[in-house]
Design a protein around this motif. Sequence first.
Motif, PDB file in Angstrom:
ATOM      1  N   PRO A  23      19.645   1.877  32.516  1.00  0.00           N
ATOM      2  CA  PRO A  23      20.796   1.653  33.398  1.00  0.00           C
ATOM      3  C   PRO A  23      22.114   1.750  32.642  1.00  0.00           C
ATOM      4  N   GLY A  24      23.159   2.094  33.365  1.00  0.00           N
ATOM      5  CA  GLY A  24      24.478   2.176  32.774  1.00  0.00           C
ATOM      6  C   GLY A  24      25.474   1.278  33.488  1.00  0.00           C
ATOM      7  N   LEU A  25      26.724   1.335  33.052  1.00  0.00           N
ATOM      8  CA  LEU A  25      27.762   0.481  33.620  1.00  0.00           C
ATOM      9  C   LEU A  25      27.967   0.780  35.104  1.00  0.00           C
ATOM     10  N   ARG A  26      27.816   2.045  35.506  1.00  0.00           N
ATOM     11  CA  ARG A  26      27.988   2.391  36.919  1.00  0.00           C
ATOM     12  C   ARG A  26      26.906   1.726  37.774  1.00  0.00           C
ATOM     13  N   ASP A  27      25.676   1.715  37.273  1.00  0.00           N
ATOM     14  CA  ASP A  27      24.596   1.034  38.003  1.00  0.00           C
ATOM     15  C   ASP A  27      24.916  -0.447  38.202  1.00  0.00           C
ATOM     16  N   LEU A  28      25.406  -1.076  37.138  1.00  0.00           N
ATOM     17  CA  LEU A  28      25.721  -2.500  37.212  1.00  0.00           C
ATOM     18  C   LEU A  28      26.879  -2.750  38.171  1.00  0.00           C
ATOM     19  N   SER A  29      27.916  -1.906  38.109  1.00  0.00           N
ATOM     20  CA  SER A  29      29.060  -2.044  39.004  1.00  0.00           C
ATOM     21  C   SER A  29      28.637  -1.915  40.463  1.00  0.00           C
ATOM     22  N   ASP A  30      27.805  -0.907  40.745  1.00  0.00           N
ATOM     23  CA  ASP A  30      27.342  -0.702  42.118  1.00  0.00           C
ATOM     24  C   ASP A  30      26.544  -1.910  42.616  1.00  0.00           C
TER      25      ASP A  30
END
Length: 505
Positions: free
Chosen positions: A241-248
């Motif tokens: 996972p990346g930062l975009r996954d966490l933000s979403d």
Amino acid sequence: MPVLLPTSRSRPSDKRAAVAGHAVVIAGGGPTGLMLAAELALAQVDVAIVERRAGQDLVGTRAGGLHARSIEILDQRGVAERFLREGQIVQLAGFAWTRLDIGDLPTRHAYGLALRQSHIERILADWVRQLAVPIYGNREVTGFAQDETGVDVTLSDGDTLRANYLVGCDGGRSLVRKTAGIDFAGSDPTLSNLMAEVEMAEEPAWGLRHDALGFHGLSKAESGRVLVVVTEAARERSGEPGLRDLSDALVDVYGTDFGVQDPAWISRFTDAARQAASYRRGRVLLAGDAAHIHHSVGGQGLNTGLQDAVNLGWKLAQVVKGISPEALLDTYHTERHPVAARVLRNTRAQITLLRRAEDGLTAAREVVSELLAMDEPRRRFGAMMSGLDISYDLGEGHALLGRRMPDLDLTIEGRPLRLFTLMHGARALLLNFGEAPDADIAPWADRVSLFRAGYDGAWELPAVGQVLAPKAVLVRPDGHVAWIGDEKRSGLAEAMTTWFGPGSA
């Protein structure tokens, strides 16, 4: 079975050092592998660890503490204080977010210890180094081939180690398990969680939250950053996972990502629950996550792995040294497989209760919480979640048989002594509490220590209560009771032979 090859104490950090071999090679230097190495080293077995990391550095938070039984087994080896000095004593046990106070259970350690896995591993690694166990760092086991006399273990740098036995402590994706062809049966994921340690530009909504997606939490990490646990809306996501996954995921739950930034790490985990069909195939064994995986709720994974190691270590040592037949290794699977199966069962139950904020599930959680507020269910579930009630099926008899031996305040030769201090060397104990003459254990004197002990207190077991005081007790190196005797000592020789091999002439 004698050690097949001479001991090698060459520097394992030298990638092309000549390696003669080891009695036991452990794939994986996490908590389970380190604990197993310590147990084997205490038994004077030549053991080495192969670990893909160069040191004990961990990415992510991983496990967060030690339960009561794990603290007990560390106390049995005289190292519990090393962990207690660095952790925080708390009531750690719980079931589906209902805290279980085990403070009134009969144990010297009626609590848990909040201590991150990175610290647990570091302390274990320091102990293992003191025991002079070689660690082949920055390398992995990439394959192996076993024959009638041993295992050839191939490393990622091209070197090969020869061992009597190989133990896979290499995690849920275990190459050792897969190469051995051991089935990993169980259930596929039904939810996906992200966990991360991050900075946030805005003040987050601290605390736990439950909604239609699942369960979530925002809290302060040891570093002062924000520790995030969030259930993803789509469980089909996979990979790193990346930062975009966490933000979403944060936006899906909170309507904002609180300006999430600068992640120290992000990890994804699920509620997949799987268990190895067998913990042994020939000269290859499995322990820890290589043998069983489940959701982290309840914090039982690392603890179950430590206890696997302590059950296996002394048995493997006796087989390697030719003291006991290979059949003793089959008792490792027989005893530990049901323990992990119960862990999988209770984690599945907890996730079912926690997964969504639906009316029916909310009502079920409230009912369970009310039940666990009652003393008897609280004590019973507290003993289960902390590992204090584990009982191996060693047949009919006294309630102590197969259970962990309490750390009694004994009197031996006129002086007070805690029972666990007698177990620091990982030897079996025969304790005579009665007036009858001591049993003749001369044929097993190299394996079993005999003590005439006095004890005036009550005999009490978690989840059982008070039990009849025994006249004599045979305690295995893992701390579980193998035999209970009266003045006649009937069955002692058979028990000694079963667990500690035939007596010497």
